[in-house]
Design an enzyme around this catalytic site. Structure first.
Site: not given
Length: 448
Positions: A140-142
């Site tokens: 997630d949230e790269v």
């Protein structure tokens, strides 16, 4: 499946506390734990640099799994494989694997060494979790993906699609897992998938991973996913420095998810495989601690029982009160009446005191006392003079307040030390106690 997320990025509990918590989880309706070890895993060899000084030992990891088995909880380890890898990329040794040189958040997927490093991290974790049939690869949230030079070059040759680039890396990770660990099932967060086209998803992931998804369900059906998980939250989503868990907020979150669950049968062949009740302990490796686990146990109990009973029914409420040894729960005020009989209940009550009274009682004493304002101002204190007659008028009151809080804090520290390692105790005190108590300590020192 109902998995409770243990986020060990901060305030990782001692195994002796988990011994008390695991039976409670299973009593309340959980049948698994999602363990995000981060730097608490006992990495070996080349990877030893990633370990926290307080990391669990191999025996601890084994003990955690025995406890889980004993209480019929499936263990799902979580290893971040793309974003949220600050605990890896903060080290000079791995700095060259950052997507953007300045930021330690995300891997550069174009350097072969990235995948090589991930393979050895995943292997070490999976080797120590042979009983687990699932692994969670985060993803997630790269942040900043596509902003590094290598990514820019790749995109200029590949029609500039960040989504395709994201999927290419995830496919490599999944390829390694399926080739190496036959039958191991994979979970991932879905926020990055929401921006990716149905066609790209269909080609890339469907056979391999289950997204922990939000209402993007029709898209996932069209992409050919057969199963989906939902991710709710019982703590750690209402502010990075939140110290007290808001009960009605988290109950509402679960009631909303129940509505979504009721809609899933209409989306056949998609089926709901499980729910992860997330309980974040830090927003990322660098942020402060949010609510401690003992503080959020009433919230966790309410949320689990809401899922089990299809709502916060009378039955659910009764079970929560019985299991936690409470008399009543005030959802809107986020308070519980009764002594309580759950692991860490002493910390629960003491943090409630800190949260409700510490700051207010100290500021009241320091700012509303006219004798302090008039005869013991910063000017007086700096030059060390004052009129004893006027100083005596507030002295005994301030000394008593100081002694009361100091003795309270000694007890709190002792309770925290039973559950947490020294770094957590220190950090929690620095964040939540010292900013207020230090003002009182300084005043008392100058007064004496």
């Amino acid at each position: 499946m109902r998995l409770v997320h243990l986020d060990l990025k901060g305030a990782a509990p001692r195994v002796s506390y988990l011994e008390q918590v695991f039976p409670l989880l299973s009593q309340l309706g959980a049948n698994g734990v999602l363990i995000e070890y981060e730097d608490m895993f006992p990495f070996k060899g080349e990877l030893e640099i990633l370990r926290s000084p307080y990391a669990y030992s191999e025996e601890d990891i084994e003990r955690i799994q025995q406890l889980a088995e004993q209480h019929k909880l499936e263990v799902v380890p979580l290893v971040q494989t793309f974003g949220h890898v600050e605990f890896i990329l903060k080290h000079e040794k791995y700095q060259h694997l950052r997507e953007v040189e300045r930021f330690p958040n995300s891997f550069n997927p174009h350097v072969p060494e990235t995948l090589a490093l991930l393979k050895s991290i995943l292997s070490q974790v999976i080797e120590k979790h042979r009983r687990s049939s699932w692994i969670h690869i985060g993803a997630d949230e790269v942040f900043h993906l596509g902003e590094g030079m290598d990514s820019k070059n790749w995109m200029s040759h590949n029609k500039g699609d960040v989504g395709t680039m994201y999927l290419k890396h995830i496919k490599e990770v999944l390829g390694f897992l399926t080739a190496q660990y036959w039958g191991l099932r994979v979970l991932m967060w879905d926020d990055m998938l929401r921006k990716i086209s149905v066609g790209a998803l269909r080609v890339a992931l469907v056979a391999h991973a289950c997204p922990a998804a939000v209402p993007f369900l029709t898209k996932y059906v069209e992409s050919g996913f057969k199963a989906v998980w939902f991710a709710s939250a019982f703590k750690g989503t209402t502010g990075p420095a939140q110290a007290w868990t808001p009960l009605s907020y988290h109950l509402k979150n679960h009631l909303s998810w129940l509505k979504v669950m009721q809609a899933v049968p209409r989306l056949a062949p998609l089926r709901l495989q499980g729910v992860v009740l997330t309980g974040w302990q830090r927003y990322d490796h660098y942020s402060v601690l949010c609510e401690l686990l003992p503080v959020s146990i009433p919230s966790l109990a309410i949320c689990l029982q809401t899922l089990v009973n299809g709502g916060f029914t009378e039955e659910a409420k009764r079970k929560v009160l019985d299991v936690l040894g409470l008399e009543s729960v005030q959802l809107e005020q986020s308070t519980c009446e009764g002594r309580g009989a759950f692991p860490g209940v002493e910390i629960y009550h003491m943090v409630e005191q800190v949260n409700g009274h510490l700051k207010e009682s100290i500021l009241k004493a320091l700012e509303e006392e006219s004798a302090i304002k008039g005869w013991f101002s910063p000017y007086h204190r700096k030059r060390q003079f004052g009129n004893p007659r006027n100083m005596e008028s507030f002295g005994s009151k301030v000394l008593k307040l100081h002694e009361d809080w100091e003795s309270f804090v000694r007890d709190l520290r002792a309770q925290l030390e039973r559950i947490y390692f020294p770094d957590t105790v220190e950090e929690w005190m620095e964040e939540n106690i010292n900013p207020y108590l230090d003002q009182l300590r300084d005043l008392v020192r100058d007064y004496r």
